[in-house]
Structures are given as structure tokens and as C-alpha cells.
Design an enzyme around this catalytic site. Structure first.
Site, mmCIF file in Angstrom:
data_model
loop_
_atom_site.group_PDB
_atom_site.id
_atom_site.type_symbol
_atom_site.label_atom_id
_atom_site.label_comp_id
_atom_site.label_asym_id
_atom_site.label_seq_id
_atom_site.Cartn_x
_atom_site.Cartn_y
_atom_site.Cartn_z
ATOM 1 N N VAL A 356 16.601 -31.056 -6.517
ATOM 2 C CA VAL A 356 17.467 -30.852 -5.071
ATOM 3 C C VAL A 356 18.430 -29.008 -5.339
ATOM 4 C CG1 VAL A 356 17.592 -33.306 -4.943
ATOM 5 C CG2 VAL A 356 19.026 -31.810 -7.252
ATOM 6 N N LYS A 423 35.735 -40.721 -9.270
ATOM 7 C CA LYS A 423 36.865 -39.762 -10.437
ATOM 8 C C LYS A 423 36.562 -38.041 -9.176
ATOM 9 C CE LYS A 423 34.312 -41.840 -14.466
ATOM 10 N NZ LYS A 423 33.499 -42.501 -13.920
#
Length: 458
Positions: A356, A423
């Protein structure tokens, strides 16, 4: 004799008639030896009489071998069950010969010829049975030992522990010993029940799980722990896995017997899965909304070989999509995923190896497929590793994500789903910060095009 010739011969399966003839040769030798032992002490050894009676002994043993099919086993894989079958066969032959001898003694006089032909010494028969049993088993064990020393001694050695000092543990122990691909050496059995700790099973010690330390694991070079218990209590399994995960060993499991009977799967040792800790069957998604969302759509999943991307791929592969494209830069995990998916849709599923972070590749990729839905799961997620490699975390989790999001806008993808993490909430580490940055970028994309952006946190 040339060693290479011996190797070639041992690799081949011996014809069953060869095994049968060899067994009969052992029977004959043991009969001669038994006669010599018993009759030498009496001082009445008659070689002619012995050879005159030997054919009847061979005929009875031949019949028993055929009935019990002792010669049909694979000799180089001889196990306890084969030894038990040999014991049964030998005692069956002994009882037939002893019964035949008793009948002759009762119904025929000593002056009749048939009496001399069939009158067999009970002492010789008993000793012969013992020697035959031992020799038949020993010959198979010797053959197996020679085979393993020639072909299996160079196998990769793996030191393992077995959790479960009971019947399932013994079954797992047997499976490890029979594995032809990898040579396992079981160091010990592990238990969490105080009543079993300190004892021995299969010649190995049973140690307390609480006494295991990282020094013990390193000192014995232990790589795997196999969990083999019948009671699949999820709370107990969770405690066990937590204890072993702290020791940095690979966990495997042998499914309990009741699951094997209900599901029809074969008994084998496999890696531990999250589903093993649920204590229930997997929930299978059958939501009409999901079906409608994916029906006749071209779908892209980035990071498809990862833990979340892999499960997404498996679930979506069950839907009625038009095309499912799975993108990941990890070749081997992507191949494993490809092999595990439903082969009925293999013509609709495309696995692509790509990164990506490569914008040129991605642009051509999006232009080729015209995606309707994009699930972006490609990301680095291990917090400690990303602390040591912040550049890679930013390059993939931020730049790589931005590439996919921008191209989704450019090529009018209908829906873009970002897989994020908890997170990202008030991040205190590099990984969380990169995911939070990606979430902020998603927020900036709202209203810029026809793409609907969605964030989901795991």
C-alpha cells in the site's frame, strides 16, 4: 552389501507374503530351539521326531496368522497394537495345539501312528509360544529401529512439552512419536493439578505449570507446548495459555474426543486458535444486511493475510460478491489464506501481492478493478516493534493508509472502511499515534467525494 541398496530396499513396502514367510521361519526356528532346550535337559532329544511334528505347528500358526492378519501391518510402523495382536495370535495357536494334543492323548492309544504324529509336549509348546511372541515382536522392532536410524535420524529435532498427564496426553505423545516429518522429543508432561505433579507417565516426569520459568524453557530449548486435555473448560484453557504465552513458546492443541466425534474431524495436533478458548461453537454470521451490502460488489481487502484482514476475507468469501480482491505484501501468509478459502468461488477471488506504500502500483491497481467497497486492514499493529521502528510505522500506517484513502476518493469507491484500534484513543505509543493520525485524515475526507468513510476500532 551396499548401504544405498539397503536404503532402497527399506523404503519399499515389503510384500505381505514375504512378511508371512519370515514369520513362519521364526516360528520354525523357535520350535527347534524350544525342543533343544526342553529335551536336552531330559536327554531325549529326537531330531527326526521334532521335524516330523514341525509341519503341524507351522500349519496351525499359518492359519492363525491368516485369521488374525498379523502380516498385513506396515512393519516399519509397528506399535503397541501390533504387539498385542501378535500376543493374541501366539496364544491362540498355543491353545489349538495344546487342545489337539490333549484330544489325541485321550482318544488314541500310543500304538496308533496318529498319536506319534500329533502328540506334542506341553512344555515345548509353552516355551515355543513365549519365544515366538518375543521373536516376532523383536524382529519388527529391530526392522523399525534400522529404518529410523537410516532415514529419520536427520529430521529436525524439536523439544516439546505436553500439558495434560492423562489419556489425551498419552495420545498426543503417541502422535508425536509417529510423526514422520518432524522428530519431536517430549521433555516432560505439565499439569496444574497437584495430585499428579511429581509422578511419572510414559517414563517422563510430571511437572507443575507454576514451576516453569523462562530459564527452564531456554535451558531445554523447548519450542512448542501441546495442550491435550479432555475437559475443554474455557476458563482453565485461558489460564493455561496465559501462563505459556509469557514463556514465549508456540501453543498447539489436540482437540478433545467429544469434539472429534461430533464434528467428524480427525485427531491431530494443530496450532491453538482463538476459537478453542471460547467454550462454544463459532457464531456464524447470517445477517441479511451484510448480504445486501456485499452482493454483486467488487470488494478490496488490504492487509488480507493479517489476523483481522484474514478473518474479514474468510467471512466475505462466503457472501455473494462479484469480485473479491485480497491485497497483502506478505507472500506466504497470503498463499495460505488463498488455500483456505472456499474453492467454489475461486474464479471470483483474486489474491494480489502488493504494498500500500507504493502509490504508482496502487493507482494502476484501483484503475484496473473499479472497487465498490474497500476494507483497509493493512497496518503494523505490534506496539513494542513499532516503538523500535517508528519510520516503518509511519510509512505504512499513515502514508500507506493515505494512499488507499486518496485513491478511493479518486476512483469513486462507494464505501471505505478503516480498521483502527482502541490504542488510537489518547495515544501513548508510536503505533497508536499513527492510527490516530490516520483517523484524523479520514475525518478530513468527509464530503470531498462520493465515498462514504467508516472507522471501526478493535
Amino acid at each position: 552389501m551396499n548401504l544405498s541398496y539397503i536404503r532402497r530396499r527399506l523404503r519399499k513396502e515389503n510384500p505381505r507374503w514375504v512378511v508371512l514367510i519370515f514369520d513362519l521361519g521364526i516360528v520354525l526356528f523357535c520350535y527347534i530351539f524350544s525342543n533343544f532346550i526342553v529335551n536336552s535337559f531330559k536327554g531325549s532329544l529326537d531330531i527326526f521326531d521334532m521335524m516330523w511334528k514341525a509341519p503341524i505347528v507351522l500349519m496351525i500358526y499359518l492359519s492363525c496368522f491368516v485369521i488374525m492378519q498379523t502380516y498385513k501391518g506396515i512393519v516399519r510402523q509397528t506399535g503397541l497394537s501390533d504387539a498385542v495382536k501378535i500376543f493374541k495370535t501366539s496364544w491362540l495357536a498355543f491353545m489349538i495345539l495344546a487342545l489337539l494334543s490333549a484330544i489325541v492323548r485321550v482318544f488314541f492309544g500310543e500304538d496308533q501312528n496318529i498319536f506319534g504324529f500329533l502328540r506334542l509336549s506341553y512344555g515345548v509348546l509353552l516355551m515355543h509360544t513365549f519365544f515366538t511372541m518375543v521373536s516376532l515382536v523383536a524382529s519388527r522392532v529391530f526392522y523399525r529401529t534400522i529404518y529410523e536410524s537410516l532415514f529419520l535420524r536427520n529430521r529436525k529435532m524439536k523439544q516439546v512439552l505436553i500439558f495434560g498427564a492423562s489419556r489425551p496426553g498419552l495420545v498426543a505423545f503417541s502422535l508425536l512419536k509417529e510423526d514422520q516429518r518432524t522428530k519431536y522429543q517430549v521433555i516432560a508432561f505439565v499439569e496444574d493439578k497437584a495430585s499428579r505433579v511429581g509422578k511419572r507417565i510414559a517414563g517422563l516426569p510430571i511437572i507443575d505449570i507454576s514451576s516453569l520459568t523462562k530459564d527452564f524453557i531456554r535451558g531445554n530449548d523447548i519450542s512448542d507446548v501441546i495442550i491435550a486435555v479432555e475437559n475443554d473448560d474455557p476458563e482453565r484453557l485461558a489460564k493455561i495459555t496465559d501462563a505459556f504465552q509469557q514463556l514465549k513458546v508456540e501453543l498447539k492443541i489436540m482437540p478433545p474426543a467429544h469434539l472429534l466425534l461430533n464434528s467428524g474431524i480427525k485427531r491431530e495436533i494443530r496450532p491453538l486458535k482463538v476459537e478453542d478458548l471460547l467454550g462454544r461453537k463459532n457464531i456464524k454470521l447470517n445477517n441479511p444486511a451484510i448480504t445486501a451490502e456485499t452482493e454483486n460488489k467488487v470488494i478490496l481487502i488490504t492487509g488480507a493475510a493479517g489476523s483481522i484482514g484474514g478473518e474479514l476475507s474468510r467471512q466475505i468469501a462466503k457472501q455473494r460478491f462479484k469480485k473479491l480482491v485480497l491485497l497483502d505484501q506478505a507472500e506466504s501468509p497470503l498463499y495460505d489464506l488463498q488455500q483456505s478459502l472456499n474453492l467454489n468461488n475461486s474464479d471470483k477471488i483474486k489474491c494480489v501481492v502488493g504494498d500500500v506504500r507504493d502509490l504508482v502500483f496502487l493507482d494502476h491497481f484501483f484503475n484496473q478493478y473499479n472497487f465498490d467497497i474497500v476494507f483497509h486492514a493493512a497496518a503494523y499493529k505490534h506496539v513494542p516493534l513499532m516503538e523500535d521502528n517508528p519510520y516503518e510505522a509511519i510509512w505504512t500506517n499513515v502514508v500507506g493508509f493515505k494512499n488507499v484513502a486518496d485513491l478511493s476518493l479518486k476512483y469513486n469507491v462507494k464505501k471505505f472502511v478503516m480498521i483502527s484500534t482502541d490504542k488510537a484513543i489518547n495515544p501513548t505509543n508510536v503505533m497508536g499515534a499513527t492510527k490516530r493520525a490516520a483517523e484524523i485524515y479520514v475525518s478530513s475526507c468527509y464530503g470531498k467525494g462520493n465515498t462514504s468513510f467508516v472507522i471501526t476500532r478493535f
